[in-house]
Design an enzyme around this catalytic site. Structure first.
Site, PDB file in Angstrom:
ATOM      1  N   SER A  82       3.897  10.722   4.435  1.00 36.37           N
ATOM      2  CA  SER A  82       5.003  11.670   4.429  1.00 36.37           C
ATOM      3  C   SER A  82       4.462  13.056   4.115  1.00 36.37           C
ATOM      4  CB  SER A  82       6.051  11.274   3.387  1.00 36.37           C
ATOM      5  OG  SER A  82       6.994  12.322   3.192  1.00 36.37           O
ATOM      6  N   ASP A  88       8.146  -9.958   3.914  1.00 34.57           N
ATOM      7  CA  ASP A  88       8.785  -9.167   2.872  1.00 34.57           C
ATOM      8  C   ASP A  88       7.666  -8.584   2.019  1.00 34.57           C
ATOM      9  OD1 ASP A  88      10.153  -8.082   0.758  1.00 34.57           O
ATOM     10  OD2 ASP A  88      11.307  -9.879   0.283  1.00 34.57           O
ATOM     11  N   TYR A 100      11.197   8.825  -4.094  1.00 33.15           N
ATOM     12  CA  TYR A 100      10.548   8.567  -2.802  1.00 33.15           C
ATOM     13  C   TYR A 100       9.285   9.399  -2.664  1.00 33.15           C
ATOM     14  CZ  TYR A 100       9.913   8.498   2.288  1.00 33.15           C
ATOM     15  OH  TYR A 100       9.394   8.379   3.553  1.00 33.15           O
ATOM     16  N   LYS A 151       5.462   8.020  -2.214  1.00 30.49           N
ATOM     17  CA  LYS A 151       4.664   8.359  -1.036  1.00 30.49           C
ATOM     18  C   LYS A 151       3.358   9.045  -1.435  1.00 30.49           C
ATOM     19  CE  LYS A 151       6.548   6.875   2.774  1.00 30.49           C
ATOM     20  NZ  LYS A 151       5.797   5.952   3.655  1.00 30.49           N
TER      21      LYS A 151
END
Length: 312
Positions: free
Chosen positions: A143, A64, A157, A161
């Site tokens: 990304s 995790d 997000y 990134k």
């Protein structure tokens, strides 16, 4: 010669595809995922079945990325089972969609925790061992949103990134003198073959949503549909896994710093080419050109060779 590889977030999407492709290529792969005895138990069983059917060395490990203790335990399990890893792939990530204003600071922090701090926890667990052996590859799955097209309603997000990309760039120079190489694989907007949009989170506070819905309608669905329309039909998400396999298989010291896998061509590659050139020129100007490659600053870099279908 096969390598020992740890890949985070390998229960589904790019991670699962890359884990299988790397195992098929002859590597020992630890597909790391959380909750292996609970909600991801089926994915563990699927990985075990794949290994048995295909005769490959694909293993799973509990990891995790939100827990330093979990990262430490996962690396300890890899060390006990296969020795020091040769490659760590930072793939774990979480996407959320919705108007930026609607997210609480805590919700933004949670996205950052997974996409950025998660990589730091894994690095702190594994890098002492890579530094000790003075060899290795840290591969980051980024990304194109970092420098390319950025449609609205994905800001948390995209911001995370971009932060991860900045972290990867700094790490690259700081690890070079330990013989550790860095590659950033940069996928575009693959809207099929992954569950990014389907499993993405949403803001919990609904008080501001009506105002945005009145002006923008169902923009989240529109963005997903229009991104999907940009990508060629023959551009599967497995292209990202193929690029990762090729990077891993490239001789040490000759791997590309950045590889774009972007069938929709959102402009990220063009901007990154300039940014990476400026980085290289600046480090050279200040007498630190040796930080551009592990141990061998003059080693040639291969080009960005991922075979991506042309934009229609």
């Amino acid at each position: 010669m096969g390598k020992t590889i740890v890949i985070t977030g390998a229960g589904s999407g790019f991670g699962a595809l890359a884990a299988r492709a790397l195992a098929d290529a002859g590597h020992t792969v630890y597909a790391a995922m959380r909750d292996t005895r609970g909600r991801n138990a089926d994915r563990v069983a699927e990985a075990d079945a794949y290994a048995a059917v295909h005769g490959v060395d694909l293993r799973t490990v509990e990891l995790d990325v939100l827990s330093q203790e979990s990262a430490d335990a996962a690396v300890a399990e890899v060390l006990a089972g296969a020795g020091t890893p040769d490659v760590v792939v930072h793939n774990a990530g979480h996407m959320v969609t919705g108007p930026t204003e609607a997210f609480t600071p805590g919700e933004l922090a949670a996205v950052y925790d997974t996409n950025v701090l998660g990589t730091q926890r894994v690095n702190r667990a594994v890098l002492p061992h890579l530094r000790a052996q003075e060899h290795g590859l840290v591969l980051w799955v980024g990304s194109t949103s970092t420098r390319g097209g950025t449609p609205p309603y994905l800001a948390p997000y995209f911001a995370a990134k971009a932060a991860m990309d900045a972290l990867a760039v700094s790490y690259a120079a700081e690890l070079a003198r330990f013989g550790i190489e860095t590659t950033i694989v940069v996928p575009g907007a693959f809207t099929s073959g992954t569950n990014h949009f389907a499993s993405g989170g949403h803001p919990s506070e609904g008080t501001v949503l009506p105002a945005y819905e009145e002006r923008y309608g169902d923009l989240t669905a529109q963005v997903a549909e229009r991104l999907a329309a940009l990508a060629p039909a023959d551009a599967p998400a497995s292209l990202v896994a193929d690029a990762i396999v090729e990077v891993v298989g490239t001789p040490h010291g000759k791997r590309p710093f950045r590889v774009h896998v972007d069938p929709a061509d959102d402009g990220s590659e063009e901007v990154s080419r300039v940014a990476d050139r400026v980085r290289a020129e600046f480090l050279t100007r200040i007498g630190l050109a040796d930080l551009l490659a592990p141990h061998s600053p003059s080693a040639p870099r291969s080009g960005i060779w991922a075979r991506i279908p042309s934009r229609p």
